[in-house]
Motif scaffolding. Structure first.
Motif: not given
Lengths: 609, 462
Positions: B95-110
């Protein structure tokens, strides 16, 4: 490691497959065919027939031959689909003890899972013959749009047949597994599956690393080849009525012949523009004249008769793409599955809709079983890197006050998943709340399928609306739904696993399983006897053919006369054993019989006699 | 808006109305405590947003395992320790991580990168990878992780949902930083006083003995003003914590110059006066700075910063009534700005069908804007949809009707709340009132009819 077979339990045909050394292979039946009619019959002598032999005698034994049992599996007696089936089926459909459906054949009543189990048992035997090892685990496919009760009933059928059904998977998904097996490129595909009884459409994404993700799935469990046949039958019956004023529906045997002819005509019209339906002596007139049915049907006529059926399929495709939030041009390939997709009109409509010719690389009748086998192998074998991310085809929810359906898990949610919602009591001092678990898309709870119910008791007394109950729904990867309810204030909690009801109790399934086992023992024994009988009779025939000659040659000597009488005794004994259907006794005599045979041959072959 | 202890309690209560799962987790919540529930990525009880710093992490996305192994890892299951640790760790932080963090991808990912990450992680956390293995309590954890991964994938691969999530993410961050800033005014004020005293001490060391102030002296006019100001500030702004003990200027003791100890005393006294003067000067300049900063922030529309600065200033000069009033005014502006933020956040949650969260956000918005009918109406609606407390929904809907009796939507929502509470008669009466407002548009009409049917059904059953 134990091997897992994949079974496509179809409405009209079934197919079994296995993965052998990483190659998915269809297992042929004893006749060498890759698919087996899903038909079961009981003969006058009480003998059970399954598959091709059941189909061959269907006309003469229409009332005791079950076809398309899948259309009834897991359905309630009161459902409109069952009412519809009662009108068209030649066999007798009766109400079961739990509001379920039973089928009456000869002097016995069978549950629908029992009938399906007979087909499954046959498929299991084919696999065991082919692999020369016992098989107990299977993945069975069902239409994607089957609800949980239908899935459970199919699972029960597997259990009755002595199979540990390790997973039920959706037919279009299975087809996609077979399609994408071993391929590495990423693709979005649509699987258009129009089978004998059901229509399914699934949109999937095949990702890298062996991930198959279903994006959306939909269908109609009462739309398939049978409905196309029915249109032809209607057309033939109406035409006959117009011509002779006789209603062919009154005669079950005529109806069965019509059914066969309609199916055949439909198949022929996939490759020809015209075909003739010719059924001589189909019925007699009121003046006892024999009447013949003879009509030509063209492809255009058939297409006209079934136009709306094809349209229904395309409408569902449209809806599914919308649900998947995909445009038509985002679909990289369209895979056709099911015998009905051989119909040119169907292929045309699919091509028009998706704007691309459908893929012809997979075998529409075998691909589903292959996919089931692939999934079975992937589950059992850790080294197989393949994961199937499937979705729940129906929304799940509970019934709330005033018969409203409150959705908790929406349609097309990837499983496993869980959701919760808070509900309150609807009356003052309410101490118990009944939770009705339902499946379906209607706002009105009554129109949805009831999966199960339980009662949360021991709520504290309070004015209505003050006790808050949290209901959590969970679907695990086996597709099993569990529901728990918790009083938020007291923490009191109750949960159930919703075992969808197949219409059978556990005890009944157990009893049917025993009966099926017994049948299998009998069946094995009779198979063994049959083998021995054939071998013995072959020898007997040859010995008898040589008898006069041998008798003539050796009659002169005492030794010869003795040998002749001994041979007679042996033949008698064998004949007796065969008469008693005693496989063991036949086998016991086999050696002496073979010896006699050798001796006779030797005598006959001796030069100068 | 202050996030005082009372408010936190309210957060806590509504936090339970979240729609995921509970933590069978005793390490953080304490043994035997009620099971806590968190919404997805809801910065709540423990939630501190660790926003963009994780975006550079490797695809495995997961922090190095915790240094000590909790006893849960000892459970005998068909998983190796490494995997158990990974599951346990990710589950705890879900619950503490954003979806980006969860998937381990930068926020600008395609989209492709996001899909790739999901396809890589999904098999690891899909229960089928552990088919018929004994997973014990790890099974629900794996399933929960998988569910969240799937949600992250579904949201981030849909252009629209991702855009919404991104702005939501930004909005929650912003709302949090505003709320944080507002609640940190106290601490900042204390720190400033501390700092000023230190500075003053450097100029003139504080006297060794603090002179005894005449406590019985009647309250000066200034002091009375200060108390009044404090009372005024105490309203809906929220109360500041206990004022840091400031050596306020005591009445000057009689000056005696004869004695040599007297002279010493006088010297000390002079020192003290210098100290106080230096301090007062520093305080004045600080207050001026804060006021200036605040006014500048207002120009830049940064009400949170402005409110914060004013609060510190007002705290430093409790006797300045004009300052207190201005402070209060800016606080209201900030609260309203925060409410606007919550409205945006809530609108996203509403669209996503995350009613419980929407209910919480709308409620906060309504609190920030006590005269906003729409915020109240939406709060009531979301509360009903979330299956939250029907009573609370009725309260909000009633307030909405009170604020805007001409709006049929308010009446309809109140009716909906009544139905949720089981009050069929009131619901029907309220629907009649909605009709009385004037002709309804097609959608309202349909909703009203549907509700009426429900109410009638309810009546029959009741």
């Amino acid at each position: 490691m134990e091997r897992v077979i994949g079974i496509d339990l179809g409405t009209t045909n079934s197919c079994v497959a296995i993965v052998e050394e990483s190659v998915p292979t269809v297992i042929p039946n004893r006749g060498g065919y890759k698919t087996t009619p899903s038909m079961v019959a009981i003969t006058e002598a009480g003998k059970r027939l399954v598959g091709h032999i059941a189909k061959r005698q269907a006309i003469t034994n229409a009332e005791n031959t079950v076809h398309a049992a899948k259309r009834l599996i897991g359905r309630k007696w009161s459902s409109p689909q069952v009412k519809n089936a009662i009108l068209t089926a030649a066999y007798k459909i009766v109400e079961g003890p739990h509001g379920d459906v039973r089928i009456h054949l000869r002097d016995k009543t069978y549950s629908v899972p029992e009938i399906s189990a007979m087909v499954l048992q046959e498929m299991k035997l084919f696999a065991e013959d082919y692999l020369s090892e016992p098989i107990s685990k299977a993945v069975i496919t069902v239409p994607a749009y089957f609800n949980d009760n239908q899935r459970q009933a199919t699972k029960d059928a597997g259990q009755i047949a002595g199979l540990d059904v390790i997973r039920i998977i959706n037919e279009p998904t299975a087809a996609a597994l077979a399609y994408g097996y071993g391929k590495t490129e990423e693709k979005t595909i649509a699987v258009f599956d129009l089978g004998g009884g059901t229509f399914d459409i699934s949109v999937l994404e095949i990702g890298s690393g062996g991930v198959f993700r279903v994006i959306a799935t939909a269908g109609d469990t009462f739309l398939g080849g049978e409905d196309f046949d029915a249109r032809i039958i209607d057309w033939l019956v109406q035409g006959f009525k117009d011509q002779y004023g006789v209603d062919l529906r009154q005669d079950r045997m005529a109806l069965q012949r019509l059914k066969d002819a309609a199916e055949k005509a439909k198949c022929e019209l996939s490759s020809q523009n015209e075909t003739e339906v010719n059924l001589p002596f189909i019925i007699s007139s009121s003046r006892n004249e024999a009447l013949h049915l003879q009509r030509t049907i063209s492809r255009t006529t058939l297409e006209g008769l079934c136009e709306d059926l094809v349209e229904r399929c395309i409408d569902i495709c449209k809806q599914t793409l919308e649900d998947a939030r995909l445009e038509r041009d985002e679909i990289d390939d369209v895979v056709l599955v099911g015998g009905m997709t051989r119909m040119p009109k169907v292929q045309e409509s699919v091509q028009d809709f998706f704007g691309r010719p459908p893929n012809k690389g997979v075998h529409p009748d075998e691909v589903v079983a292959l996919g089931a086998a692939i999934q079975g192998a992937a589950l059992i074998d850790d080294s197989k890197q393949m994961i199937l991310l499937d979705v729940t085809p129906h929304a799940l929810g509970i019934m709330t006050y005033g018969s409203n359906f409150e959705e908790l898990i929406p349609q097309n949610t990837t499983v496993p998943t869980s959701r919760s919602k808070i509900f309150t009591t609807s009356r003052d001092n309410q101490t118990a709340v009944k939770i009705l678990v339902m499946q379906g898309e209607s706002q009105n709870a009554a129109e949805n399928e009831l999966l199960g119910e339980f009662i949360l008791t021991g709520l504290r007394r309070a004015p209505k609306g003050q006790v808050e109950i949290e209901v959590t729904f969970e679907i695990n990867s086996d597709g099993i739904v569990s529901v728990s309810a918790r009083d938020l204030e007291t923490g009191q909690q109750q949960s159930i696993q919703v075992t969808a009801s197949s219409g059978l109790t556990k005890e009944e399934v157990g009893q049917m399983m025993e009966a099926a086992k017994e049948y299998l023992v009998d069946r094995r024994a009779s198979d063994a006897f049959e083998g021995a009988r054939q071998e013995a009779e072959k020898l007997i025939t040859e010995i008898e053919r040589m008898f006069p000659q041998v008798e003539h040659i050796v009659a002169a000597s005492d030794f010869g006369r003795d040998a002749i009488s001994k041979a007679r005794t042996i033949l008698d004994r064998v004949r007796q054993a065969i008469g008693k259907k005693d496989a063991a006794a036949v086998k016991e005599q086999m050696e002496s019989l073979a010896r006699t045979h050798r001796m006779f041959k030797g005598v006959v072959a001796r030069p100068n006699g | 808006m202050d996030v005082g202890p009372r408010q936190k309690q309210a957060f806590f209560a509504t936090q339970r109305v979240k729609n995921t799962r509970w933590y069978p987790f005793t390490r953080e919540t304490g043994a035997g405590s009620p099971l806590l529930r968190h919404g997805p990525f809801q910065p709540g009880i423990s939630g501190k947003l660790r926003a963009p710093d994780l975006s550079i992490m490797a695809p495995s996305s997961l922090r190095p395992p915790s240094l000590h192994d909790p006893p849960e890892l000892l459970e005998e299951v068909d998983l190796d320790l490494e995997r158990k640790r990974r599951i346990f760790d990710l589950y705890a932080r879900l619950d503490d991580v954003s979806y980006y963090e969860l998937l381990g991808v930068p926020e600008v990912s395609e989209k492709k990168v996001i899909k790739g990450a999901y396809y890589k992680l999904a098999p690891e956390f899909h229960p089928d990878s552990y088919f018929r293995k004994n997973l014990g309590t790890f099974k629900p954890k794996i399933e929960a992780i998988f569910t969240r991964l799937t949600l992250a994938h579904d949201v981030l691969t849909s252009r629209q949902r991702r855009a919404e999530y991104d702005s939501y993410l930004e909005q929650t961050l912003q709302n949090r930083s505003i709320a944080d800033a507002l609640s940190h005014a106290d601490a900042e004020a204390r720190a400033v006083v501390e700092q000023i005293e230190q500075t003053a001490r450097a100029i003139a060391p504080a006297p060794l003995q603090a002179p005894v102030p005449s406590s019985r002296a009647p309250l000066s006019i200034d002091e009375r003003r200060a108390i009044l100001a404090r009372k005024l500030a105490g309203g809906n702004i929220g109360r500041l914590g206990p004022r840091p003990k400031m050596e306020s200027t005591p009445p000057p003791p009689p000056v005696q110059v004869n004695d040599s100890p007297e002279a010493k005393r006088a010297a000390a006294e002079a020192l003290r006066v210098r100290f106080e003067a230096a301090k007062a000067e520093a305080l004045r300049s600080r207050i001026a700075t804060y006021r200036r900063n605040a006014e500048e922030a207002i120009v830049q529309n940064d009400y949170a910063k402005a409110a914060n600065a004013y609060r510190v200033a007002a705290h430093l000069a409790p006797e300045d009534v004009e300052l207190q009033n201005r402070c209060e005014e800016v606080q209201r502006l900030a609260a309203s700005a925060l409410a606007a933020g919550y409205l945006k956040q809530a609108a996203y949650e509403e669209r996503e069908g995350r009613w419980a969260e929407a209910s919480l956000s709308y409620t906060r918005a309504a609190e920030g804007r006590p005269d906003d009918a729409v915020a109240h109406e939406r709060a009531a609606n979301a509360t009903v949809r979330a299956g939250g407390s029907a009573r609370r929904a009725i309260e909000y809907a009633r307030r909405a009707v009170e604020l805007d009796p001409k709006n049929p939507e308010c009446h309809i929502t109140l009716a909906r709340a009544f139905i949720a509470a089981g009050f069929a008669v009131s619901a029907i009466a309220e629907l009649d009132r909605a009709l009385a407002v004037g002709p309804l548009d097609a959608q309202h009409k349909a909703t009203a009819n549907e509700l009426r049917e429900q109410a009638h059904r309810l009546q029959k059953l009741g």
